[in-house]
Scaffold this active site. Structure first.
Site, short mmCIF file in Angstrom:
data_model
loop_
_atom_site.label_atom_id
_atom_site.label_comp_id
_atom_site.label_asym_id
_atom_site.label_seq_id
_atom_site.Cartn_x
_atom_site.Cartn_y
_atom_site.Cartn_z
N ARG A 1 0.87 -1.19 0.00
CA ARG A 1 0.00 0.00 0.00
C ARG A 1 0.90 1.24 0.00
NH1 ARG A 1 -5.17 0.29 3.64
NH2 ARG A 1 -5.70 1.79 2.00
N GLN B 1 -15.37 2.20 6.28
CA GLN B 1 -14.67 1.84 7.53
C GLN B 1 -15.36 2.46 8.76
OE1 GLN B 1 -13.19 2.92 4.70
NE2 GLN B 1 -11.10 2.20 4.53
N ASP C 1 -2.50 9.20 7.80
CA ASP C 1 -1.68 8.15 7.19
C ASP C 1 -0.28 8.63 6.87
OD1 ASP C 1 -4.58 7.20 6.58
OD2 ASP C 1 -3.26 5.47 6.33
N ASN D 1 -5.10 11.80 5.00
CA ASN D 1 -5.93 10.80 5.68
C ASN D 1 -7.00 10.31 4.71
OD1 ASN D 1 -6.57 9.33 8.17
ND2 ASN D 1 -8.43 10.57 8.24
O1 MRU Z 1 -7.57 2.72 3.92
P1 MRU Z 1 -7.44 2.56 5.40
O2 MRU Z 1 -8.64 1.96 6.04
O3 MRU Z 1 -6.16 1.86 5.78
O4 MRU Z 1 -7.33 4.05 5.93
C1 MRU Z 1 -7.14 4.28 7.30
C2 MRU Z 1 -7.18 5.72 7.65
O5 MRU Z 1 -7.32 6.57 6.82
C3 MRU Z 1 -6.97 6.06 9.09
O6 MRU Z 1 -7.64 7.25 9.40
C4 MRU Z 1 -5.47 6.28 9.31
O7 MRU Z 1 -4.75 5.15 8.93
C5 MRU Z 1 -5.16 6.61 10.70
S1 MRU Z 1 -5.31 5.14 11.67
C6 MRU Z 1 -4.88 5.31 13.20
#
Ligand code: MRU
Length: 370
Positions: A88, A197, A238, A248
């Site tokens: 990713r 999510q 992120d 994010n």
């Molecule tokens: O695509 P994802 O579900 O991995 O994205 C996660 C997020 O955007 C969260 O807000 C981010 O990783 C912060 S987690 C503590």
């Protein structure tokens, strides 16, 4: 508040295996899976069985340790790191955690590498729990300072709870600490299209923890703020650029714009491991483009409890699926970190960097300067 059992990734020292919760099956099925091979680890991250920046990093560290247990050579170290790094692109914790393991094992003889890599992964895991707990404590201070009579209404986006870390979470850690401290906290959970999510993971977490919440469509969040129903927004990150721009889950930026227009505090809770000092601004951050099919379809349980995927748009519709967005630092009220609360600006990040440099770091990761 969190038992050893309640965490997103467990290491069993007897069977020497890593066990994760398959987040693609939540909220309907709680299924734990063992990750045995490098390809299991890569698949778990790329298919989003595990997701969330901190958890992606810790999982990758265990994946590299696993690969070195099979083959501790230099070639294996490089190829396994490359395979995990490719899973990713946006969450920088992935690179950070892999670098922590690589830096530790590279000077060692091959025979000593697997044990050292596992030690580092375990240390990153422990450290993540402590880090998120500290973020929760600093965030609780901010929530208390809001001094709201009655219910405190926090809005969040995506899932930045314990499913995205090991325990506590980042954005949800202050919520859990507030609830444990007896504050009447209610969470607006934005569903977070296209993978939902918020609706499927954050709501599940909050329900299990007994924290009141309401799921809302992403597009309703601005209206809720205009109606004075939101006391603050807390989201995760992120990747955080050196100027305080925050990347994010897509949709974060729109919430920040609405928060600014309605003078609602917009806080970003993040561990230092999400800061990428090599990104001068958010424009340098790679944005993951995911399969457009995620936009064009949706999965859930039908009336008989069977999992079904249904199409939302006319066959042949074009779609695009950027998975993250950048919120400019100017829209961020403050960054809530394990070292304290800092301004989202080059100055604020500089202060945070100095504090971090003055702390020693057992894993050789988070405190390290790039
Ligand atoms: O695509 P994802 O579900 O991995 O994205 C996660 C997020 O955007 C969260 O807000 C981010 O990783 C912060 S987690 C503590």
């Amino acid at each position: 508040m969190f038992s050893d059992d309640l965490c997103s990734l467990r290491w069993d020292p007897v069977s020497e295996t890593v066990e994760i919760i398959d987040q693609t099956l939540l909220p309907h099925t709680l299924c734990r899976r063992h990750l045995d091979t490098l390809s299991d680890f890569c698949h778990a991250i790329s298919s989003m069985q595990v997701r969330g920046a901190p958890l992606i990093g810790v999982t990758a560290a265990f994946g590299l340790a696993r690969a070195l247990a099979e083959d501790p050579s230099d070639v294996s170290l490089e190829s396994a790191s490359a395979a995990l790094l490719a899973t990713r692109p946006t969450a920088v914790n992935l690179r950070w955690a892999l670098d922590a393991v690589r830096d530790k094992v590279r000077p060692l003889q091959p025979g000593a590498r697997a044990a050292a890599a596992l030690d580092t992964a375990l240390s990153l895991r422990r450290e993540d729990i402590a880090t998120c707990s500290a973020i929760g404590d600093y965030g609780l201070g901010l929530l208390r300072a809001l001094d709201r009579p009655g219910e405190l209404n926090v809005m969040t986006h995506c899932n930045a709870g314990w499913l995205a870390t090991i325990q506590w979470g980042t954005a949800l850690a202050p919520v859990y600490k507030a609830s444990a401290a007896g504050l009447a906290v209610h969470v607006w959970v934005s569903e977070t299209r296209p993978r939902n999510q918020g609706a499927s993971l954050t709501a599940w977490e909050l329900q299990r923890a007994g924290v009141p919440f309401t799921i809302v469509a992403d597009n309703s969040c601005g209206q809720l703020m205009r109606q004075g129903l939101v006391d603050c927004v807390i989201v995760g990150s992120d990747r955080t650029a050196a100027n305080g721009d925050v990347c994010n889950k897509v949709g974060t930026y729109l919430k920040a714009l609405a928060a600014r227009d309605n003078t609602v505090p917009f806080w970003v809770a993040l561990p230092g491991s999400t800061i990428d000092w090599s990104c001068i601004s958010g424009a340098d951050i790679p944005i993951e483009e995911r399969d457009p099919a995620e936009v064009l379809s949706i999965a859930g349980l039908d009336a008989a409890g069977e999992r079904r995927e249904v199409n939302l748009a006319a066959a042949g519709s074009a779609a695009r699926n950027p998975a993250f967005d950048v919120t400019p630092a100017a829209l961020v009220t403050a960054l809530v970190t394990e070292q304290g609360v800092f301004e989202a600006s080059p100055d604020g990040l500089g202060k945070l960097r100095n504090v971090r440099a003055s702390h020693t770091d057992p894993a050789g990761g988070p405190g390290r300067q790039r």
